[in-house]
Design a protein around this motif. Structure first.
Motif, PDB file in Angstrom:
ATOM      1  N   GLN A   1      48.642  10.585 -13.744  1.00 44.03           N
ATOM      2  CA  GLN A   1      49.357  10.666 -12.469  1.00 44.03           C
ATOM      3  C   GLN A   1      50.869  10.485 -12.635  1.00 44.03           C
ATOM      4  O   GLN A   1      51.532   9.916 -11.774  1.00 44.03           O
ATOM      5  CB  GLN A   1      48.802   9.610 -11.522  1.00 44.03           C
ATOM      6  CG  GLN A   1      48.794  10.086 -10.093  1.00 44.03           C
ATOM      7  CD  GLN A   1      48.044   9.127  -9.194  1.00 44.03           C
ATOM      8  OE1 GLN A   1      47.467   8.149  -9.653  1.00 44.03           O
ATOM      9  NE2 GLN A   1      48.059   9.405  -7.907  1.00 44.03           N
TER      10      GLN A   1
ATOM     11  N   ASN B   1      51.151  20.774 -14.342  1.00 42.83           N
ATOM     12  CA  ASN B   1      52.187  20.028 -13.618  1.00 42.83           C
ATOM     13  C   ASN B   1      52.196  18.521 -13.882  1.00 42.83           C
ATOM     14  O   ASN B   1      52.988  17.807 -13.282  1.00 42.83           O
ATOM     15  CB  ASN B   1      52.093  20.308 -12.109  1.00 42.83           C
ATOM     16  CG  ASN B   1      53.421  20.188 -11.403  1.00 42.83           C
ATOM     17  OD1 ASN B   1      54.479  20.331 -12.033  1.00 42.83           O
ATOM     18  ND2 ASN B   1      53.392  19.904 -10.126  1.00 42.83           N
ATOM     19  N   ALA B   2      51.315  18.035 -14.742  1.00 43.18           N
ATOM     20  CA  ALA B   2      51.319  16.596 -15.035  1.00 43.18           C
ATOM     21  C   ALA B   2      51.962  16.344 -16.400  1.00 43.18           C
ATOM     22  O   ALA B   2      51.456  16.818 -17.415  1.00 43.18           O
ATOM     23  CB  ALA B   2      49.891  16.047 -15.032  1.00 43.18           C
TER      24      ALA B   2
ATOM     25  N   ASP C   1      54.878  11.412 -12.843  1.00 48.55           N
ATOM     26  CA  ASP C   1      55.740  12.146 -11.903  1.00 48.55           C
ATOM     27  C   ASP C   1      56.171  13.499 -12.486  1.00 48.55           C
ATOM     28  O   ASP C   1      56.815  13.540 -13.529  1.00 48.55           O
ATOM     29  CB  ASP C   1      56.976  11.264 -11.642  1.00 48.55           C
ATOM     30  CG  ASP C   1      57.893  11.841 -10.583  1.00 48.55           C
ATOM     31  OD1 ASP C   1      57.643  12.983 -10.119  1.00 48.55           O
ATOM     32  OD2 ASP C   1      58.878  11.162 -10.229  1.00 48.55           O
TER      33      ASP C   1
ATOM     34  N   LEU D   1      46.425  15.969 -11.505  1.00 51.80           N
ATOM     35  CA  LEU D   1      47.230  14.755 -11.705  1.00 51.80           C
ATOM     36  C   LEU D   1      46.640  13.904 -12.820  1.00 51.80           C
ATOM     37  O   LEU D   1      46.331  12.724 -12.632  1.00 51.80           O
ATOM     38  CB  LEU D   1      47.317  13.930 -10.411  1.00 51.80           C
ATOM     39  CG  LEU D   1      47.693  14.666  -9.136  1.00 51.80           C
ATOM     40  CD1 LEU D   1      47.731  13.702  -7.953  1.00 51.80           C
ATOM     41  CD2 LEU D   1      49.048  15.360  -9.270  1.00 51.80           C
ATOM     42  N   ASP D   2      46.433  14.503 -13.967  1.00 59.24           N
ATOM     43  CA  ASP D   2      45.818  13.815 -15.097  1.00 59.24           C
ATOM     44  C   ASP D   2      46.787  13.830 -16.270  1.00 59.24           C
ATOM     45  O   ASP D   2      46.858  14.825 -16.992  1.00 59.24           O
ATOM     46  CB  ASP D   2      44.511  14.525 -15.461  1.00 59.24           C
ATOM     47  CG  ASP D   2      43.806  13.864 -16.629  1.00 59.24           C
ATOM     48  OD1 ASP D   2      44.229  12.777 -17.059  1.00 59.24           O
ATOM     49  OD2 ASP D   2      42.814  14.437 -17.110  1.00 59.24           O
TER      50      ASP D   2
ATOM     51  N   GLU E   1      45.671  21.004  -9.238  1.00 54.59           N
ATOM     52  CA  GLU E   1      46.450  20.120 -10.090  1.00 54.59           C
ATOM     53  C   GLU E   1      45.820  18.740 -10.058  1.00 54.59           C
ATOM     54  O   GLU E   1      45.918  18.020  -9.071  1.00 54.59           O
ATOM     55  CB  GLU E   1      47.924  20.159  -9.661  1.00 54.59           C
ATOM     56  CG  GLU E   1      48.471  21.543  -9.962  1.00 54.59           C
ATOM     57  CD  GLU E   1      49.941  21.777  -9.661  1.00 54.59           C
ATOM     58  OE1 GLU E   1      50.540  20.970  -8.919  1.00 54.59           O
ATOM     59  OE2 GLU E   1      50.462  22.782 -10.168  1.00 54.59           O
TER      60      GLU E   1
END
Ligand SMILES: *[C@@H]1O[C@H](CO)[C@@H](O)[C@H](O)[C@H]1NC(C)=O
Ligand SMILES: *[C@@H]1O[C@H](CO)[C@@H](O)[C@H](O)[C@H]1NC(C)=O
Ligand SMILES: *[C@@H]1O[C@H](CO)[C@@H](O)[C@H](O)[C@H]1NC(C)=O
Ligand SMILES: *[C@@H]1O[C@H](CO)[C@@H](O)[C@H](O)[C@H]1NC(C)=O
Ligand SMILES: *[C@@H]1O[C@H](CO)[C@@H](O)[C@H](O)[C@H]1NC(C)=O
Ligand SMILES: *[C@@H]1O[C@H](CO)[C@@H](O)[C@H](O)[C@H]1NC(C)=O
Ligand SMILES: *[C@@H]1O[C@H](CO)[C@@H](O)[C@H](O)[C@H]1NC(C)=O
Ligand SMILES: *[C@@H]1O[C@H](CO)[C@@H](O)[C@H](O)[C@H]1NC(C)=O
Ligand SMILES: *[C@@H]1O[C@H](CO)[C@@H](O)[C@H](O)[C@H]1NC(C)=O
Length: 475
Positions: free
Chosen positions: A46, A401-402, A48, A43-44, A41
């Protein structure tokens, strides 16, 4: 004092001095392996992943690429097999005397012809883990009655592993797995609509990406050939050895080809950019069919989420498995990871991916967009007491997930937008990308095409089959 130091001591003093005070440089090749990257993941951006303050998800849908496989047929035939064969032919080289390649004296190829395309153990683990993860994330949802997969073994097995991870104890055999045939004449009504699009070419992008491949591999080839002239390393060998890092990792758990002593961080960035150029023209903004092929999933899914809360025919959660092509095309249909957003235009998109220079500031990064198990999610949220916003329904999209900022759909908390804005956004994207059959020129190959994806609402496909738990005699 310096003149009294031996060469080794001097070198180490200089090396120590070369590390600046604030350097915390780290580099993990596994996060730069494009479509061959094990799931991670990035985070692109970042943002929540939790729902914004006051909101909770009431419905969600996921489009997931299959998990890690031994090797796809193109990579195998083009890069991996030729390198492995050449390695096995060159038994006369004393690898142990060459520092960066000494591991080859005891290395053996990790893949055979027979295993190509099959899910690895790491792949099963990845898909099972996503099942567990979704069950935690949506623990207030009713269990889905059905989940969907395209019919290939690697997608089917991924879906099966996800179901096994998802089903709670004592409730085996509650989720039906529906297999959707990968028909060549299926129009937009399959999970592989690029296959039935005559205007889509699986080799698009090879020509453009070969430019950077030649460029970044040249100095690496020179270095390796200086160390082992008898092997005569080629550009394709270098590309294949770097791919081997990816595949060997998902087969054996780790790979000596990932060592930064063999390929340095900038070498990996060259590999990654080569892949990104390929995917830009193949399934991204540089292809004229991407948006139209991705839109039917977007439209069908958005309509499921928009359906009334009390519509009993609609599931709380939808999950569908496909291959690497579809998720990036869906991202184009949604307008995400667009290098031209905030500047530039539709017309200049190809200029953002020059063939001979890395655009380090690009948004389009295949490692973030299509690793194994990559997933695009759409969520419907119920928000009450989100300070500064009205109570009500909001929508958002997540990639691995981002949460993603949707273009012109941002009037809600976090990256969400209101129902009205989401409906308008859907309409706008439809204006840009409707007409699958016309854009794909399907009539050149078949006459019964369709522009809509109806697998989620139709019942002819049946309720699917139960997958049970892994039996002892199963592979
Ligand atoms: C390996 O050796 C075999 C037998 O000599 C030959 O046919 C084949 O082309 C060689 N392969 C490579 C990649 O050099
Ligand atoms: C068109 O017909 C072919 C052959 O019968 C079938 O496989 C395909 O699914 C059909 N396409 C659609 C969109 O119904
Ligand atoms: C090295 O490989 C290249 C590309 O396959 C070939 O053209 C060249 O003749 C080879 N050189 C030697 C010395 O074998
Ligand atoms: C990408 O961004 C540019 C600039 O905002 C826009 O003109 C173009 O339509 C976008 N492309 C897509 C497919 O959304
Ligand atoms: C980008 O390049 C591709 C391949 O040459 C071409 O089909 C496409 O039309 C180009 N896109 C634009 C907006 O010029
Ligand atoms: C939204 O949440 C509020 C507060 O928890 C609840 O009263 C309401 O029924 C929910 N609405 C829907 C459609 O779930
Ligand atoms: C979107 O899906 C709806 C419901 O299936 C359908 O009626 C509509 O024609 C689709 N829109 C486009 C532009 O394909
Ligand atoms: C569609 O395909 C037919 C048959 O191959 C061809 O004659 C025609 O030019 C194509 N149309 C477009 C718009 O590409
Ligand atoms: C699918 O399940 C529904 C109930 O959930 C049932 O009414 C229907 O008959 C089933 N269809 C098939 C083809 O088994």
């Amino acid at each position: 004092m310096v003149q009294y130091l031996g060469a080794a001591a001097l070198f180490s003093q200089l090396a120590a001095a070369a590390v600046p005070l604030y350097s915390n440089y780290e580099f993990n090749p596994l996060e730069h392996l494009g479509g061959n990257a094990p799931y991670f993941e990035p985070l692109d951006p970042q943002t929540d992943p939790a729902p914004p303050q006051g909101c909770s998800a009431t419905r969600a849908a996921y489009l997931v690429r299959h998990a890690a496989i031994y090797a796809n047929d193109f990579d195998y035939e083009e890069y991996l097999e030729p390198f492995m064969e050449k390695f096995q032919n060159n038994t006369g080289i004393d690898w142990s005397s060459i520092p960066s390649l000494s591991f080859l004296s005891s290395w053996s190829p990790p893949i055979s012809d027979a295993e190509q395309e099959l899910l690895t153990r790491v792949g099963k683990l990845e898909a099972t883990q996503l099942g567990v993860s979704l069950s935690f994330r949506y623990n207030n949802f009713a269990l889905p009655k059905r989940i969907w997969t395209s019919s290939a073994e690697r997608t089917y097995e991924s879906a099966k592993a996800l179901v096994r991870g998802f089903e709670p104890a004592g409730q085996d055999n509650t989720i039906g797995l529906v297999s959707v045939y990968e028909a060549d004449a299926g129009g937009a009504n399959t999970l592989t609509p690029y296959s039935s699009c005559p205007e889509y070419s699986g080799s698009a992008g090879s020509e453009q990406s070969s430019v950077y491949l030649e460029k970044y591999t040249a100095p690496i080839m020179a270095r390796l050939n200086d160390a082992a002239p008898a092997f005569n390393f080629t550009a394709d060998d270098v590309y294949g050895m770097m791919e081997m890092c990816a595949y060997e990792t998902v087969i054996r758990g780790s790979s000596p080809f990932c060592s930064l002593d063999l390929f340095r961080p900038d070498d990996w960035l060259g590999w990654e950019y080569t892949a990104d150029v390929q995917y830009h023209y193949n399934v991204g903004y540089g292809s004229q069919v991407s948006g139209a092929v991705g839109f039917p999933w977007v439209n069908a899914t958005a309509n499921l989420l928009l359906a009334d809360a009390d519509d009993a025919s609609v599931q709380d959660l939808y999950v569908s498995f496909t291959h690497r092509e579809l998720p990036p095309m869906v991202l184009v249909a949604l307008g995400l990871f667009n290098n031209s957003a905030f500047g530039g235009s539709e017309a200049t998109i190809n200029a953002t991916m020059p063939s001979d220079t890395i655009n380090y500031r690009r948004a389009w990064r295949s490692s973030h967009i299509l690793p194994f198990l990559t997933n695009v999610a759409m969520e419907k949220l119920n928000c009450t007491g989100s300070y500064g916003y009205d109570d009500g329904e909001y929508y958002r999209v997540l990639v691995n997930n981002a949460p993603q900022p949707l273009p012109d759909c941002a009037d809600g908390p976090g990256t969400t937008c209101s129902r009205a804005a989401f409906e308008e956004y859907l309409q706008q994207r439809g204006d840009m990308f409707s007409g699958y059959s016309a854009v794909c020129n399907t009539s050149a190959e078949y006459s019964n095409s369709t522009d809509v994806l109806t697998i989620y609402t139709e019942t002819e496909g049946g309720n699917g089959t139960f997958v049970g738990k892994r039996a002892m005699w199963e592979q």
